[in-house]
Design a protein around this motif. Structure first.
Motif, PDB file in Angstrom:
ATOM      1  N   VAL A 102       0.936  -1.126   0.114  1.00  0.00           N
ATOM      2  CA  VAL A 102      -0.022  -0.005  -0.015  1.00  0.00           C
ATOM      3  C   VAL A 102       0.768   1.326  -0.041  1.00  0.00           C
ATOM      4  N   PRO A 103       0.728   2.247  -0.872  1.00  0.00           N
ATOM      5  CA  PRO A 103       1.521   3.449  -0.998  1.00  0.00           C
ATOM      6  C   PRO A 103       1.070   4.287   0.483  1.00  0.00           C
ATOM      7  N   LEU A 104       2.451   4.690   0.847  1.00  0.00           N
ATOM      8  CA  LEU A 104       2.512   5.396   2.170  1.00  0.00           C
ATOM      9  C   LEU A 104       1.667   6.687   2.109  1.00  0.00           C
ATOM     10  N   ILE A 105       1.476   7.091   0.672  1.00  0.00           N
ATOM     11  CA  ILE A 105       0.731   8.640   0.700  1.00  0.00           C
ATOM     12  C   ILE A 105      -0.675   8.309   1.001  1.00  0.00           C
ATOM     13  N   ILE A 106      -1.355   7.128   0.761  1.00  0.00           N
ATOM     14  CA  ILE A 106      -2.630   6.751   0.716  1.00  0.00           C
ATOM     15  C   ILE A 106      -3.121   7.499   2.118  1.00  0.00           C
ATOM     16  N   GLY A 107      -2.759   7.332   3.100  1.00  0.00           N
ATOM     17  CA  GLY A 107      -3.432   7.837   4.426  1.00  0.00           C
ATOM     18  C   GLY A 107      -3.295   9.550   4.266  1.00  0.00           C
ATOM     19  N   ILE A 108      -2.434  10.109   3.620  1.00  0.00           N
ATOM     20  CA  ILE A 108      -2.637  11.445   3.354  1.00  0.00           C
ATOM     21  C   ILE A 108      -4.114  11.930   2.448  1.00  0.00           C
ATOM     22  N   ASN A 109      -4.126  10.943   1.419  1.00  0.00           N
ATOM     23  CA  ASN A 109      -5.442  11.045   0.474  1.00  0.00           C
ATOM     24  C   ASN A 109      -6.361  10.913   1.255  1.00  0.00           C
ATOM     25  N   TRP A 110      -6.608  10.029   2.181  1.00  0.00           N
ATOM     26  CA  TRP A 110      -7.762   9.675   3.090  1.00  0.00           C
ATOM     27  C   TRP A 110      -7.982  10.884   3.852  1.00  0.00           C
ATOM     28  N   PHE A 111      -7.138  11.717   4.524  1.00  0.00           N
ATOM     29  CA  PHE A 111      -7.144  12.841   5.312  1.00  0.00           C
ATOM     30  C   PHE A 111      -7.631  14.017   4.357  1.00  0.00           C
ATOM     31  N   ILE A 112      -7.212  14.212   3.275  1.00  0.00           N
ATOM     32  CA  ILE A 112      -7.636  15.337   2.193  1.00  0.00           C
ATOM     33  C   ILE A 112      -9.156  15.244   1.863  1.00  0.00           C
ATOM     34  N   ILE A 113      -9.538  13.891   1.611  1.00  0.00           N
ATOM     35  CA  ILE A 113     -10.896  13.747   1.198  1.00  0.00           C
ATOM     36  C   ILE A 113     -11.987  13.902   2.428  1.00  0.00           C
ATOM     37  N   ILE A 114     -11.610  13.204   3.566  1.00  0.00           N
ATOM     38  CA  ILE A 114     -12.463  13.180   4.887  1.00  0.00           C
ATOM     39  C   ILE A 114     -12.597  14.701   5.027  1.00  0.00           C
ATOM     40  N   TYR A 115     -11.342  15.356   5.336  1.00  0.00           N
ATOM     41  CA  TYR A 115     -11.267  16.626   6.026  1.00  0.00           C
ATOM     42  C   TYR A 115     -12.172  17.747   5.165  1.00  0.00           C
ATOM     43  N   CYS A 116     -11.868  17.516   3.665  1.00  0.00           N
ATOM     44  CA  CYS A 116     -12.563  18.719   2.646  1.00  0.00           C
ATOM     45  C   CYS A 116     -13.970  18.565   2.710  1.00  0.00           C
ATOM     46  N   ALA A 117     -14.381  17.178   2.969  1.00  0.00           N
ATOM     47  CA  ALA A 117     -15.806  16.792   2.790  1.00  0.00           C
ATOM     48  C   ALA A 117     -16.518  17.520   3.977  1.00  0.00           C
ATOM     49  N   GLY A 118     -15.861  17.273   5.252  1.00  0.00           N
ATOM     50  CA  GLY A 118     -16.297  17.606   6.475  1.00  0.00           C
ATOM     51  C   GLY A 118     -16.265  19.264   6.568  1.00  0.00           C
ATOM     52  N   MET A 119     -15.323  19.942   6.259  1.00  0.00           N
ATOM     53  CA  MET A 119     -15.425  21.226   6.009  1.00  0.00           C
ATOM     54  C   MET A 119     -16.575  21.807   5.159  1.00  0.00           C
ATOM     55  N   PHE A 120     -16.757  21.316   3.872  1.00  0.00           N
ATOM     56  CA  PHE A 120     -17.784  21.488   3.066  1.00  0.00           C
ATOM     57  C   PHE A 120     -19.038  21.422   3.771  1.00  0.00           C
ATOM     58  N   THR A 121     -19.206  20.365   4.209  1.00  0.00           N
ATOM     59  CA  THR A 121     -20.457  20.102   4.844  1.00  0.00           C
ATOM     60  C   THR A 121     -20.647  21.076   6.182  1.00  0.00           C
ATOM     61  N   GLN A 122     -19.642  21.223   6.639  1.00  0.00           N
ATOM     62  CA  GLN A 122     -19.634  22.235   7.979  1.00  0.00           C
ATOM     63  C   GLN A 122     -20.291  23.735   7.595  1.00  0.00           C
ATOM     64  N   ALA A 123     -19.590  24.159   6.580  1.00  0.00           N
ATOM     65  CA  ALA A 123     -19.836  25.388   5.852  1.00  0.00           C
ATOM     66  C   ALA A 123     -21.134  25.496   5.381  1.00  0.00           C
ATOM     67  N   TYR A 124     -21.709  24.493   4.646  1.00  0.00           N
ATOM     68  CA  TYR A 124     -23.095  24.602   4.424  1.00  0.00           C
ATOM     69  C   TYR A 124     -24.037  24.300   5.423  1.00  0.00           C
ATOM     70  N   GLU A 125     -23.771  23.781   6.531  1.00  0.00           N
ATOM     71  CA  GLU A 125     -24.653  23.607   7.767  1.00  0.00           C
ATOM     72  C   GLU A 125     -24.493  24.857   8.423  1.00  0.00           C
ATOM     73  N   ASN A 126     -23.425  25.712   8.476  1.00  0.00           N
ATOM     74  CA  ASN A 126     -23.594  26.853   9.255  1.00  0.00           C
ATOM     75  C   ASN A 126     -24.321  27.869   8.610  1.00  0.00           C
ATOM     76  N   TYR A 127     -24.234  27.694   7.004  1.00  0.00           N
ATOM     77  CA  TYR A 127     -25.195  28.783   6.436  1.00  0.00           C
ATOM     78  C   TYR A 127     -26.626  28.527   6.374  1.00  0.00           C
ATOM     79  N   MET A 128     -26.900  27.322   6.643  1.00  0.00           N
ATOM     80  CA  MET A 128     -28.260  26.830   6.737  1.00  0.00           C
ATOM     81  C   MET A 128     -28.876  27.120   7.906  1.00  0.00           C
ATOM     82  N   LEU A 129     -28.228  26.798   9.186  1.00  0.00           N
ATOM     83  CA  LEU A 129     -28.332  27.188  10.405  1.00  0.00           C
ATOM     84  C   LEU A 129     -28.783  28.661  10.521  1.00  0.00           C
TER      85      LEU A 129
END
Length: 229
Positions: A102-129
């Motif tokens: 398994v490429p060592l970089i794959i953990g970084i890729n998981w962080f990027i995807i999860i973090y960005c999706a979390g931030m995107f959702t959080q921004a949308y959630e704050n706007y809707m609230l």
């Protein structure tokens, strides 16, 4: 000292530059293989930009980073060795140095995807609230949490669905019989839900507009490649 506003602008410029150059290099030049080969450097740079633009660099944030990277790598290692997590697949050499196949970089890729999706959702959630609050509507904490997980998981799995065929064509990994199993996406739903719950539990998020932009940029990047590659 560079201001947060200028830092976000600089990060956005760098991300756009790298992704646009990547598209041009892969689709329109004879140097396709070279552009693909620098994917690990690209991922490290994007992760560094996300960390740099994160406002509150607390212990919780770095704990989330460490757990997500480690969990992502270990899950992939289990997936490759047993075929019981995502289905039967194997990594190519494109993503660089490997451990347990398994490429060592794959953990970084998981962080990027999860973090960005979390931030995107959080921004949308704050706007809707804010909109609901102005209208006199109150949303319970439980409903907020459930809505966050559902929305963020949807974004994460959608991103993987767009990325998967492109990743195969770029030589990141290969599926048995060139078939991406439905089981892969079910596993993504479960694993991303757990990591996003951790994101919220640790309060690892703070307003990071660059993360929202990067999610959109990467999604469009893979959509273009999926269409024309």
């Amino acid at each position: 000292m560079i201001s947060k506003s200028n830092l976000n602008k600089a990060a956005l410029f760098i991300a756009l530059l790298f992704h646009i150059c990547g598209l041009i290099g892969i689709l329109l030049t004879p140097y396709k293989e070279w552009f693909i080969s620098i994917t690990p450097i690209h991922l490290l740079l994007m992760a560094a930009l996300l960390i740099a633009t994160h406002r509150k660099k607390s212990k919780q944030f770095f704990l989330f980073f460490l757990i997500t990277c480690t969990a992502g790598f270990l899950i992939e290692a289990a997936g490759v060795s047993t075929a019981a997590v995502f289905g039967k697949y194997m990594y190519g050499e494109t993503l660089g140095l490997q451990l347990f196949n398994v490429p060592l970089i794959i953990g970084i890729n998981w962080f990027i995807i999860i973090y960005c999706a979390g931030m995107f959702t959080q921004a949308y959630e704050n706007y809707m609230l804010q909109r609901l609050s102005k209208g006199g509507f109150l949303v319970s904490k439980q409903l907020q949490a459930a809505s966050f997980i559902i929305d963020a998981v949807f974004l994460t799995v959608m991103f993987d669905w767009v990325m998967e065929p492109v990743a195969v064509k770029l030589g990141y990994w290969q599926w048995q019989n060139n078939h991406i199993p439905l089981f892969n996406y079910i596993s993504w739903i479960i694993i991303s839900a757990l990591l996003l719950a951790l994101f919220r539990k640790l309060n690892a998020g703070s307003r990071n507009i660059f993360a929202v932009h990067l999610f959109i940029i990467q999604l469009l990047f893979f959509l273009v490649l999926r269409t024309f590659l």
